[in-house]
Design a protein around this motif. Structure first.
Motif, mmCIF file in Angstrom:
data_model
loop_
_atom_site.group_PDB
_atom_site.id
_atom_site.type_symbol
_atom_site.label_atom_id
_atom_site.label_comp_id
_atom_site.label_asym_id
_atom_site.label_seq_id
_atom_site.Cartn_x
_atom_site.Cartn_y
_atom_site.Cartn_z
ATOM 1 N N THR A 56 12.802 -0.423 3.448
ATOM 2 C CA THR A 56 12.194 -1.746 3.614
ATOM 3 C C THR A 56 12.215 -2.126 5.080
ATOM 4 O OG1 THR A 56 12.937 -2.432 1.405
ATOM 5 C CG2 THR A 56 12.302 -4.175 2.951
ATOM 6 N N MET A 68 2.555 -4.604 1.003
ATOM 7 C CA MET A 68 2.408 -5.708 1.938
ATOM 8 C C MET A 68 2.074 -6.984 1.191
ATOM 9 S SD MET A 68 -0.320 -6.057 5.024
ATOM 10 C CE MET A 68 -0.864 -7.659 5.562
ATOM 11 N N GLU A 72 7.288 -3.882 2.301
ATOM 12 C CA GLU A 72 7.106 -4.932 3.321
ATOM 13 C C GLU A 72 6.763 -4.320 4.675
ATOM 14 O OE1 GLU A 72 6.990 -7.886 2.371
ATOM 15 O OE2 GLU A 72 8.205 -8.084 0.569
ATOM 16 N N ASP A 82 2.935 -13.415 3.135
ATOM 17 C CA ASP A 82 3.981 -13.380 4.153
ATOM 18 C C ASP A 82 3.388 -13.283 5.550
ATOM 19 O OD1 ASP A 82 6.764 -13.142 4.996
ATOM 20 O OD2 ASP A 82 6.254 -11.072 5.489
ATOM 21 N N ARG A 83 2.287 -12.541 5.664
ATOM 22 C CA ARG A 83 1.653 -12.393 6.968
ATOM 23 C C ARG A 83 0.200 -12.010 6.774
ATOM 24 N NH1 ARG A 83 3.522 -7.990 11.566
ATOM 25 N NH2 ARG A 83 1.993 -8.523 13.159
ATOM 26 N N ASN A 105 4.426 -4.712 6.703
ATOM 27 C CA ASN A 105 3.893 -5.617 7.721
ATOM 28 C C ASN A 105 4.964 -6.469 8.395
ATOM 29 O OD1 ASN A 105 3.932 -6.779 5.000
ATOM 30 N ND2 ASN A 105 3.258 -8.655 5.991
ATOM 31 N N ARG A 106 6.194 -6.426 7.889
ATOM 32 C CA ARG A 106 7.253 -7.238 8.483
ATOM 33 C C ARG A 106 7.926 -6.555 9.666
ATOM 34 N NH1 ARG A 106 11.420 -9.725 4.583
ATOM 35 N NH2 ARG A 106 11.548 -11.201 6.307
ATOM 36 N N HIS A 121 11.976 -4.701 8.269
ATOM 37 C CA HIS A 121 12.302 -6.086 8.588
ATOM 38 C C HIS A 121 12.208 -6.252 10.098
ATOM 39 C CE1 HIS A 121 16.284 -4.509 9.720
ATOM 40 N NE2 HIS A 121 16.283 -3.880 8.544
ATOM 41 N N GLN A 122 12.398 -7.464 10.571
ATOM 42 C CA GLN A 122 12.130 -7.769 11.976
ATOM 43 C C GLN A 122 12.991 -6.965 12.940
ATOM 44 O OE1 GLN A 122 12.335 -9.877 9.529
ATOM 45 N NE2 GLN A 122 10.813 -11.512 9.665
#
Length: 844
Positions: free
Chosen positions: A434, A642, A590, A646-647, A592-593, A436-437
């Motif tokens: 996964t 995605m 996720e 969320d984005r 795109n995160r 994440h930023q």
């Protein structure tokens, strides 16, 4: 002469235009009756067929001839509306299956392009089907509906030849084994492992090769036991000993039943999966009015099925053909399963690339090495990523599951799919990560990891998930014949055992030597011929050089190469089994995160299909930390998910957009309908909450107020659907309450940044009558708004001063109804969301 189809649903009315509401059709031969008719082209002497719809047996129950063409009259239900009618004389009528009703399931098979569940009564029958319908009606005059069904299949639908031959071959094999009492390895594998062995598809349960290999001797004994005595007693004994006598972590009932089916095809059908038997029993009971009792035991169900249908099967049908006919009851009743190949399986199952079934064609085809499933929350992206991953890694095994991708997996199919996913994950062929930023290149590709030994800090290169699965996939990217080669694990074991017995091991170099003193999980400690003892080598690097995956020509390479040479002298080359090409899958949830440039780095170009290892434009790079040569093999699939809420897609990294195929997954309202295409409804207090209409109405409002990427997915309502399917209406209503309280309303508040006026618009509260009497016990006086709006008395709060000003004139206060309010379990609260006009009018 034209023919027309008139429809009758006992739930809505009994005898058309002028009938009573008894739910029965009491017409007699030669009676002239009046019936509503959608078509205005009907003329006298045209034929009409009356089809019964709704629950229970469905199909053509009457034939007539038009005596009076289309005319307009007042609707008997509503005098303000006009409706077109015809008069026809009843030539023949059959009330039930015993009297020869032409079943709808047969009509769907014999005339697939015709509409057999018309929304309006009185539509024309296509010219190419008129003779077929006439034949079916005449043929069924003295037959049971099921016999008519079997007659049609036998005469006009050829038996799958290859399947029939293979079925006979397997049954003959059973006889041969009983006579010889010996079984060869290839025969044993054909019986237990082959996915299509002539009895039943292993899509109804399959055995992995590693399970077969670990239990070969046990399975050989079991097979002969079953062949010699295919009885219920043997079956029950096998049930008790399967996991204790055999090395199995699961009971493979469908596979076990295949062996019994080949041993005694006269008394046991080839329907080995419980879900398929459930469907056939329901079909025979509901559509053909047989009333078969369902048992919990597979043997009893086979006996009941054969007993109930034997007198209705044509006399010239042997038991092998009978079993095929019984299976086709399932196969031909599935819309997406009507296109059969000769072995009785879906033609599209022969090739993943040819499969186009299902709404999400990107998932069905797995045409791209890189794809992203994107859509609003609750549309099943992670759920479908598991399905897509298994299909990419093991397309044949996936097809063997027999999943209808347009209808979705059954409970048993989902369990098998999950088990297969877990096995592939445990074996390293599927990996999950996964983004994440803060996720970066070091975790994804490779990075330095600090380790401490007796206060001495060292740094090792550690492979990330993407690099490690790429290396593993590369080993299986091309088929390889069996060969002799050195094993690092074996050589390292000998080396460590030797070092444990000696103070050091001296390794010769070209002109000098060095001594290996010790090792830990990641490093080797050595001393030079003259110098200190604080030198180390990486075990992972040593292994990569040993396996010729990496070259190390500078620095410490002068020590690695002699050590590799020393290790290879410690053990003999061993025979390595042949390798078949295998696919690997990396799922990135996720996607795109993450910061794509930061995570992929220079490897973003390497994932392009044309730049993959094995392709003509393959690119290889040198990794910065390890110095390894690296490229991405062409048997590694990358599947991302995605959440568009969320984005926005517009903000996606352009490099990612160009290299991935994007598969949109929007709310699927079809899953909120049953097998008959009718919407799932929550029934309570005489009211029905239409789930697909409820969700679709809210999504249309969200799209108008925000955008389509922030809709609500169908998955939010699946707990409600499960409760409805289990006939638990009270539980369904409480699940709907929980869904709105804990998921939908908090998510809407987040979408609209606590702008409760817009949330009210989505819930339709602005359209609901508002008399501000929420506590009134009179039901007609209820206020069905979920979020209440009221004026705020700012003078009382802040005083009547100029500081307050005009800025507060239009501000409103909002309040969500209490969590324990009875409105949450009142069906009108939810019906009012999509049909405010149906709510009771309020007084005052």
């Amino acid at each position: 002469m034209s023919s027309y189809l008139l429809s009758w649903n006992p739930k809505n009315f009994s005898t058309g235009g002028e009938g009573s509401d008894q739910g029965t059709l009491d017409y007699r031969k030669d009676e002239v009756v009046r019936w509503s008719c959608h078509s205005k082209q009907v003329i006298e002497s045209d034929n009409v067929y009356l089809i019964k719809l709704g629950k229970g047996s469905r199909g053509i129950i009457a034939k007539g001839v038009v005596t009076k063409a289309s005319y307009i009259d007042k609707c008997w239900k509503d005098a303000t509306k006009d409706r077109t009618y015809i008069d026809f004389r009843v030539e023949d009528i059959r009330h039930n299956c015993n009297e020869g009703l032409v079943p709808q399931v047969l009509l769907l098979k014999a005339c697939p392009e015709q509409q057999w569940s018309p929304q309006s009564s009185g539509i024309s029958i296509k010219r190419e089907y008129v003779d077929t319908v006439n034949w079916l009606w005449k043929e069924g005059a003295s037959l049971h509906s099921l016999t008519l069904y079997f007659n049609w299949i036998s005469q006009y639908e050829k038996y799958p030849k290859a399947w029939y031959k293979s079925y006979i071959d397997m049954c003959e094999l059973g006889k041969s084994l009983k006579a010889s009492q010996q079984i060869a390895d290839d025969e044993l594998e054909r019986i237990w492992v082959k996915r299509e062995n002539g009895i039943a598809s292993v899509g109804q349960g399959f055995m992995y090769k590693k399970e077969f290999s670990a239990n070969r001797e046990y399975l050989s004994s079991v097979t002969l036991d079953v062949i010699n005595d295919p009885s219920q007693a043997t079956y029950d004994r096998l049930h008790n000993e399967w996991r204790t006598e055999g090395d199995f972590g699961r009971t493979l009932w469908s596979v076990i039943r295949r062996v019994f089916a080949l041993a005694d095809p006269e008394h046991l059908t080839s329907i080995v999966g419980d879900e398929y038997l459930d469907f056939i029993f329901s079909l025979l009971n509901e559509q053909f009015e047989l009333g078969i009792s369902r048992s919990k035991h597979w043997f009893n169900n086979n006996a009941s099925l054969i007993e109930a249908t034997s007198s209705l099967i044509p006399d010239d049908i042997n038991f092998i053909r009978r079993n095929i006919l019984l299976w086709l009851l399932y196969e031909y009743s599935q819309p997406s399963k009507s296109n059969l190949s000769d072995n009785g399986t879906d033609k599209t199952a022969n090739s993943v690339a040819e499969s186009t079934a299902g709404k999400y064609s990107g998932i069905a085809m797995i045409a791209s090495l890189n794809q992203i499933l994107y859509g609003p929350p609750g549309t099943g992206k992670t759920y479908h990523s598991i399905q897509a991953a298994v299909k990419a890694a093991e397309p044949e095994m996936f097809n063997a599951l027999g999943i209808d991708e347009s209808a979705g997996a059954t409970v048993n199919q989902r369990a098998e799919l999950t088990h297969l996913y877990k096995d592939l994950y445990d074996s390293g062929r599927i990996r999950f990560v996964t983004f994440h930023q803060s996720y970066g290149y070091e975790e994804f590709v490779e990075g330095l990891k600090a380790s401490s030994d007796d206060g001495s800090i060292s740094y090792d290169v550690e492979d990330g998930v993407f690099k490690s699965i790429s290396i593993q996939a590369d080993k299986f990217s091309k088929p390889k014949k069996a060969e002799s080669n050195y094993s690092f694990e074996k050589a390292w074991q000998v080396f460590t055992e030797k070092l444990s017995e000696e103070e050091f091991i001296e390794v010769q170099m070209s002109k000098t030597s060095f001594r290996v003193l010790d090792f830990n999980n990641s490093r080797i400690f050595f001393e030079k011929k003259s110098g200190s003892q604080d030198h180390t080598l990486s075990i992972s690097t040593l292994k990569a050089i040993f396996e010729e995956r990496r070259e190390y020509n500078s620095g410490l390479g002068v020590y690695y190469r002699p050590l590799v040479k020393y290790l290879k002298k410690l053990s003999e080359p061993e025979q390595i089994s042949a390798i078949e090409r295998q696919n690997f899958v990396l799922i990135i949830d996720e996607i795109n995160r993450g910061n794509i440039s930061k995570v992929f780095g220079e490897l973003i170009t390497l994932i392009e299909p044309s730049k993959r290892l094995g392709q003509s434009e393959a690119i290889e790079v040198t990794l910065p930390y390890s110095g390894d040569k690296f490229s991405v093999p062409d048997n590694l699939y990358i599947i991302g998910t995605m959440n568009t809420a969320d984005r926005s897609l517009a903000l996606m990294d352009t490099a990612l957009r160009r290299r991935f195929d994007f598969v949109e997954m929007m709310p699927d309202y079809s899953v909120l309908h049953n097998q008959e295409g009718l919407p799932f409804k929550v029934e309570s207090d005489g009211f029905e909450i239409d789930l697909p209409r409820l969700l679709e109405t809210m999504n249309k409002r969200i799209s108008a107020l925000y955008d389509r990427e922030h809709q609500l997915g169908h998955a939010f309502l699946m707990p409600v659907v499960k409760a409805i399917a289990a006939d638990e209406d009270e539980k369904a209503l409480h699940e709907l309450k929980n869904c709105f309280q804990n998921k939908i309303i908090p998510l809407l508040a987040e979408y609209f940044f606590e702008d409760w006026q817009k949330v009210r618009l989505v819930l339709g509260d602005n359209q609901k009558p508002d008399n501000q009497k929420p506590d009134n016990k009179n039901k007609k006086e209820k206020n069905y708004q979920i979020i209440r709006q009221s004026d705020v008395d700012f003078e009382k709060l802040f005083g009547d001063t100029e500081d307050v000003g005009d800025i507060v004139d239009d501000l409103q206060g909002y309040k969500l109804i209490e969590a324990d309010s009875d409105l949450w379990i009142d069906p009108l609260t939810y019906i009012g969301i999509y049909s405010a006009g149906s709510l009771p009018k309020l007084d005052g």
